[in-house]
Design a protein around this motif. Structure first.
Motif, PDB file in Angstrom:
ATOM      1  N   VAL A  50       0.844  -1.199   0.000  1.00  0.00           N
ATOM      2  CA  VAL A  50       0.000   0.000   0.000  1.00  0.00           C
ATOM      3  C   VAL A  50       0.877   1.247   0.000  1.00  0.00           C
ATOM      4  N   GLY A  51       1.882   1.278   0.859  1.00  0.00           N
ATOM      5  CA  GLY A  51       2.782   2.428   0.922  1.00  0.00           C
ATOM      6  C   GLY A  51       3.552   2.639  -0.365  1.00  0.00           C
ATOM      7  N   LEU A  52       4.055   1.556  -0.954  1.00  0.00           N
ATOM      8  CA  LEU A  52       4.803   1.677  -2.200  1.00  0.00           C
ATOM      9  C   LEU A  52       3.924   2.154  -3.355  1.00  0.00           C
ATOM     10  N   VAL A  53       2.740   1.598  -3.471  1.00  0.00           N
ATOM     11  CA  VAL A  53       1.845   1.969  -4.573  1.00  0.00           C
ATOM     12  C   VAL A  53       1.377   3.410  -4.435  1.00  0.00           C
ATOM     13  N   THR A  54       0.932   3.787  -3.240  1.00  0.00           N
ATOM     14  CA  THR A  54       0.449   5.161  -3.077  1.00  0.00           C
ATOM     15  C   THR A  54       1.591   6.166  -3.189  1.00  0.00           C
ATOM     16  N   GLY A  55       2.754   5.839  -2.672  1.00  0.00           N
ATOM     17  CA  GLY A  55       3.906   6.727  -2.809  1.00  0.00           C
ATOM     18  C   GLY A  55       4.351   6.881  -4.256  1.00  0.00           C
ATOM     19  N   ALA A  56       4.373   5.769  -4.989  1.00  0.00           N
ATOM     20  CA  ALA A  56       4.756   5.826  -6.398  1.00  0.00           C
ATOM     21  C   ALA A  56       3.737   6.622  -7.218  1.00  0.00           C
ATOM     22  N   SER A  57       2.456   6.482  -6.886  1.00  0.00           N
ATOM     23  CA  SER A  57       1.445   7.236  -7.638  1.00  0.00           C
ATOM     24  C   SER A  57       1.553   8.733  -7.360  1.00  0.00           C
ATOM     25  N   GLU A  58       1.850   9.109  -6.128  1.00  0.00           N
ATOM     26  CA  GLU A  58       2.035  10.524  -5.805  1.00  0.00           C
ATOM     27  C   GLU A  58       3.268  11.087  -6.510  1.00  0.00           C
ATOM     28  N   ALA A  59       4.362  10.310  -6.507  1.00  0.00           N
ATOM     29  CA  ALA A  59       5.584  10.766  -7.173  1.00  0.00           C
ATOM     30  C   ALA A  59       5.360  10.923  -8.676  1.00  0.00           C
ATOM     31  N   MET A  60       4.653   9.971  -9.279  1.00  0.00           N
ATOM     32  CA  MET A  60       4.383  10.050 -10.710  1.00  0.00           C
ATOM     33  C   MET A  60       3.504  11.260 -11.029  1.00  0.00           C
ATOM     34  N   ALA A  61       2.511  11.527 -10.195  1.00  0.00           N
ATOM     35  CA  ALA A  61       1.636  12.679 -10.423  1.00  0.00           C
ATOM     36  C   ALA A  61       2.440  13.979 -10.361  1.00  0.00           C
ATOM     37  N   LEU A  62       3.346  14.081  -9.387  1.00  0.00           N
ATOM     38  CA  LEU A  62       4.158  15.297  -9.280  1.00  0.00           C
ATOM     39  C   LEU A  62       5.094  15.461 -10.471  1.00  0.00           C
ATOM     40  N   LEU A  63       5.695  14.369 -10.930  1.00  0.00           N
ATOM     41  CA  LEU A  63       6.589  14.450 -12.079  1.00  0.00           C
ATOM     42  C   LEU A  63       5.837  14.772 -13.362  1.00  0.00           C
ATOM     43  N   LEU A  64       4.673  14.198 -13.524  1.00  0.00           N
ATOM     44  CA  LEU A  64       3.893  14.465 -14.736  1.00  0.00           C
ATOM     45  C   LEU A  64       3.406  15.908 -14.801  1.00  0.00           C
ATOM     46  N   ARG A  65       3.182  16.519 -13.662  1.00  0.00           N
ATOM     47  CA  ARG A  65       2.765  17.924 -13.656  1.00  0.00           C
ATOM     48  C   ARG A  65       3.844  18.813 -14.258  1.00  0.00           C
ATOM     49  N   HIS A  66       5.094  18.462 -14.041  1.00  0.00           N
ATOM     50  CA  HIS A  66       6.190  19.272 -14.564  1.00  0.00           C
ATOM     51  C   HIS A  66       6.381  19.107 -16.063  1.00  0.00           C
ATOM     52  N   SER A  67       5.972  17.987 -16.614  1.00  0.00           N
ATOM     53  CA  SER A  67       6.151  17.774 -18.049  1.00  0.00           C
ATOM     54  C   SER A  67       4.882  18.018 -18.853  1.00  0.00           C
ATOM     55  N   ALA A  68       3.710  17.832 -18.257  1.00  0.00           N
ATOM     56  CA  ALA A  68       2.464  17.965 -19.005  1.00  0.00           C
ATOM     57  C   ALA A  68       2.195  19.401 -19.434  1.00  0.00           C
ATOM     58  N   GLY A  69       2.449  20.356 -18.580  1.00  0.00           N
ATOM     59  CA  GLY A  69       2.222  21.764 -18.929  1.00  0.00           C
ATOM     60  C   GLY A  69       3.075  22.232 -20.094  1.00  0.00           C
ATOM     61  N   PRO A  70       4.404  22.067 -20.006  1.00  0.00           N
ATOM     62  CA  PRO A  70       5.235  22.473 -21.135  1.00  0.00           C
ATOM     63  C   PRO A  70       4.921  21.711 -22.431  1.00  0.00           C
ATOM     64  N   THR A  71       4.542  20.446 -22.307  1.00  0.00           N
ATOM     65  CA  THR A  71       4.176  19.674 -23.501  1.00  0.00           C
ATOM     66  C   THR A  71       2.915  20.248 -24.136  1.00  0.00           C
ATOM     67  N   ALA A  72       1.924  20.572 -23.332  1.00  0.00           N
ATOM     68  CA  ALA A  72       0.700  21.180 -23.864  1.00  0.00           C
ATOM     69  C   ALA A  72       1.003  22.543 -24.481  1.00  0.00           C
ATOM     70  N   ASP A  73       1.929  23.297 -23.890  1.00  0.00           N
ATOM     71  CA  ASP A  73       2.324  24.583 -24.462  1.00  0.00           C
ATOM     72  C   ASP A  73       2.954  24.407 -25.842  1.00  0.00           C
ATOM     73  N   ARG A  74       3.876  23.465 -25.945  1.00  0.00           N
ATOM     74  CA  ARG A  74       4.559  23.246 -27.231  1.00  0.00           C
ATOM     75  C   ARG A  74       3.607  22.773 -28.316  1.00  0.00           C
ATOM     76  N   ARG A  75       2.699  21.877 -27.946  1.00  0.00           N
ATOM     77  CA  ARG A  75       1.783  21.294 -28.933  1.00  0.00           C
ATOM     78  C   ARG A  75       0.526  22.118 -29.154  1.00  0.00           C
ATOM     79  N   GLY A  76       0.235  23.033 -28.241  1.00  0.00           N
ATOM     80  CA  GLY A  76      -0.991  23.820 -28.353  1.00  0.00           C
ATOM     81  C   GLY A  76      -2.240  23.001 -28.084  1.00  0.00           C
TER      82      GLY A  76
END
Length: 112
Positions: A50-76
Motif C-alpha cells: 500500500v505504501g509503495l503503490v500510493t507513494g509511487a502514484s504521488e511521485a508520478m503525479a508530481l513528475l507528470l505535472r512538470h512535463s504535461a504543462g510544457p508539452t501542452a504549451d509546445r503542442r498547443g
C-alpha cells in the motif's frame, strides 16, 4: 458585430464553468484518493505494498505535472489535455468501487 462573435460565451462564463467542473473533479479525485489504501487492503495487499503503490502514484503525479504543462504549451493542446484529464478522473476513480470484486492488480487472495 457578426453572429459568430456575439454567440460566443464570455470569459467570465467560461471561467465559472471551469471552476465548477474543477470543483466536482477535485471532489471525486480527492475522495477517491482517500480510498486507495483501503481498496488495496481489500485486495489483500500488505501495508508495505500500500505504501509503495500510493507513494509511487504521488511521485508520478508530481513528475507528470512538470512535463504535461510544457508539452501542452509546445503542442498547443491545452483544451484537449484538460478534457482528457477530467475525463480520466471521471472514469477511473469510480472504478475503485469494483476493484475488490475483480481482484485487480493480482493482489486479491486466491480462493479455492
Amino acid at each position: 458585430m457578426s453572429a459568430s462573435v456575439s454567440s460566443r460565451p464570455s470569459a467570465w462564463r467560461v471561467g465559472v464553468a471551469f471552476g465548477v467542473v474543477g470543483l466536482f473533479a477535485d471532489m471525486v479525485h480527492e475522495g477517491g484518493r482517500s480510498l486507495y489504501g483501503h481498496a488495496l487492503l481489500a485486495l489483500g495487499a500488505s501495508g508495505t505494498v500500500v505504501g509503495l503503490v500510493t507513494g509511487a502514484s504521488e511521485a508520478m503525479a508530481l513528475l507528470l505535472r512538470h512535463s504535461a504543462g510544457p508539452t501542452a504549451d509546445r503542442r498547443g493542446t491545452h483544451w484537449s489535455s484538460t478534457v482528457a484529464g477530467y475525463g480520466l478522473t471521471a472514469v477511473y476513480v469510480p472504478l475503485l468501487a469494483v476493484a475488490p470484486r475483480l481482484g485487480a492488480a493480482g493482489l486479491a487472495p486466491r480462493r479455492r
